[in-house]
Design an enzyme around this catalytic site. Structure first.
Site, PDB file in Angstrom:
ATOM      1  N   LYS A 151      -6.216  -6.057  -6.534  1.00 44.51           N
ATOM      2  CA  LYS A 151      -6.417  -4.616  -6.765  1.00 44.51           C
ATOM      3  C   LYS A 151      -7.859  -4.439  -7.246  1.00 44.51           C
ATOM      4  CE  LYS A 151      -3.932  -0.627  -8.594  1.00 44.51           C
ATOM      5  NZ  LYS A 151      -3.964   0.164  -7.376  1.00 44.51           N
ATOM      6  N   GLU A 184       0.807  -1.429   4.690  1.00 46.36           N
ATOM      7  CA  GLU A 184       1.138  -0.500   3.597  1.00 46.36           C
ATOM      8  C   GLU A 184       0.507   0.851   3.908  1.00 46.36           C
ATOM      9  OE1 GLU A 184      -0.676  -1.765  -0.119  1.00 46.36           O
ATOM     10  OE2 GLU A 184      -2.491  -2.409   0.908  1.00 46.36           O
TER      11      GLU A 184
HETATM   12  N1  PMP Z   1      -0.832  -0.253  -2.165  1.00 40.82           N
HETATM   13  C1  PMP Z   1      -2.026   0.164  -2.601  1.00 40.82           C
HETATM   14  C2  PMP Z   1      -3.205  -0.038  -1.736  1.00 40.82           C
HETATM   15  C3  PMP Z   1      -2.151   0.791  -3.849  1.00 40.82           C
HETATM   16  O1  PMP Z   1      -3.342   1.195  -4.285  1.00 40.82           O
HETATM   17  C4  PMP Z   1      -0.991   0.969  -4.638  1.00 40.82           C
HETATM   18  C5  PMP Z   1      -1.113   1.605  -5.987  1.00 40.82           C
HETATM   19  N2  PMP Z   1      -1.512   2.947  -5.923  1.00 40.82           N
HETATM   20  C6  PMP Z   1       0.236   0.542  -4.128  1.00 40.82           C
HETATM   21  C7  PMP Z   1       0.275  -0.088  -2.900  1.00 40.82           C
HETATM   22  C8  PMP Z   1       1.498   0.697  -4.929  1.00 40.82           C
HETATM   23  O2  PMP Z   1       1.512  -0.223  -5.988  1.00 40.82           O
HETATM   24  P1  PMP Z   1       2.162   0.138  -7.399  1.00 40.82           P
HETATM   25  O3  PMP Z   1       3.575   0.453  -7.149  1.00 40.82           O
HETATM   26  O4  PMP Z   1       1.976  -1.081  -8.214  1.00 40.82           O
HETATM   27  O5  PMP Z   1       1.422   1.314  -7.921  1.00 40.82           O
END
Ligand code: PMP
Length: 285
Positions: A151, A184
């Protein structure tokens, strides 16, 4: 007095929360972050978020300027100082200020800032009616380039896909990996429902290891719903009964149109609704 921001080692007023133009977060997107929810005064899945932050930092060889305990305490103090009961935390670690070259090891001290705020990504109406999404032509980062599991502060890959969505009048774009498998959405993980079974791509298809994703998988299984992690292709998103996204900001939200095709009955389906309710109950428990 504005909001209180945690900056490096203390809380400061928002007007004083500034970082160097030489910080590599600004120059190169060199850093990592977390987006975290606060529900009913409690920091949601805090350990999992800190674990992911540490893993992201390790992957890019970024030494955190504070240990785990210190980061947790700073986060809690920031939430308290801003009286956040239901809100959102943005926790950012930067490589810090160096010179203009690429060498990351010239930075003496990493940076850390924490923002605690209120948030509503989508309106109540959109949760009721569901989102419109499109397929992005922008391919998700190759895992041998910048792994989507990191991230990082460099979200250009996702932003390019988000621009495609907005240009098409859609809320989100589905991103595919270099093999053509569903990875995603630009800021969310992807799920489908087919004949009562929930499917989601494995993280190795090129997604962030979403914390909401993990919670939803667990809640679904506890509820007796079968969840299968397997590679998905675009056809699966066209042929499914339900499609929904999960993320810290979005929580659980149904998709009702995909590349101009209605999804299922064109309204958020029963499994999506059930999981949204389960998620809400768990978050506020
Ligand atoms: N994919 C991406 C690229 C993200 O930035 C996020 C978070 N906003 C998610 C998936 C979802 O992850 P999380 O449930 O940990 O927020």
């Amino acid at each position: 007095m504005g909001r209180k921001i945690w900056l490096h080692d203390r809380l400061v007023d928002e007007s004083e929360a500034k970082i160097s133009i030489f910080d590599r977060a600004v120059l190169y997107g060199d850093g990592v972050f977390e987006g975290i929810r606060v529900y009913s005064g409690k920091i949601f899945e805090f350990d999992a978020h800190i674990d992911r932050l540490l893993a992201s930092a390790r992957a890019i060889r970024l030494a955190l300027p504070m240990d785990r305990q210190g980061i947790c305490r700073a986060t809690e103090q920031t939430v308290r100082a801003n009286n956040i009961v239901d809100g959102y935390i943005r926790l950012v670690v930067t490589r810090g200020a160096g010179d203009l070259g690429l060498n990351p090891f010239l930075c003496k001290q990493g940076g850390l800032f924490i923002i605690a705020a209120n948030i509503q990504l989508y309106s109540e109406e959109l949760y009721e009616k569901g989102l419109k999404v499109i397929s992005a032509t922008t391919v998700r980062n190759h895992p041998m380039a910048l792994p989507p599991q990191v991230k990082s502060l460099n979200y250009l890959n996702n932003i390019l896909a988000k621009i495609e969505a907005l240009d098409a009048g859609a809320s989100e774009a589905i991103m595919y990996n270099h093999m053509g498998y569903v990875a995603e959405a630009t800021g969310d993980n992807v799920f489908i429902v087919r004949k009562g079974v929930v499917y989601t791509p494995p993280v190795q298809s090129g997604s962030l290891d979403g914390i909401t994703r993990a919670v939803v998988i667990r809640l679904a299984r506890e509820d007796g719903i079968e969840v299968v992690e397997r590679e998905l292709v675009r056809f699966d998103l066209y042929a499914c009964d339900e499609l929904f996204l999960t993320g810290t900001a979005a929580e659980v939200i149904g998709v009702v149109e995909m590349d101009g095709r209605p999804v299922g009955a064109g309204v958020p389906g029963p499994v999506t609704k059930r999981l949204r309710e389960k998620f809400y109950a768990y978050a506020h428990a």
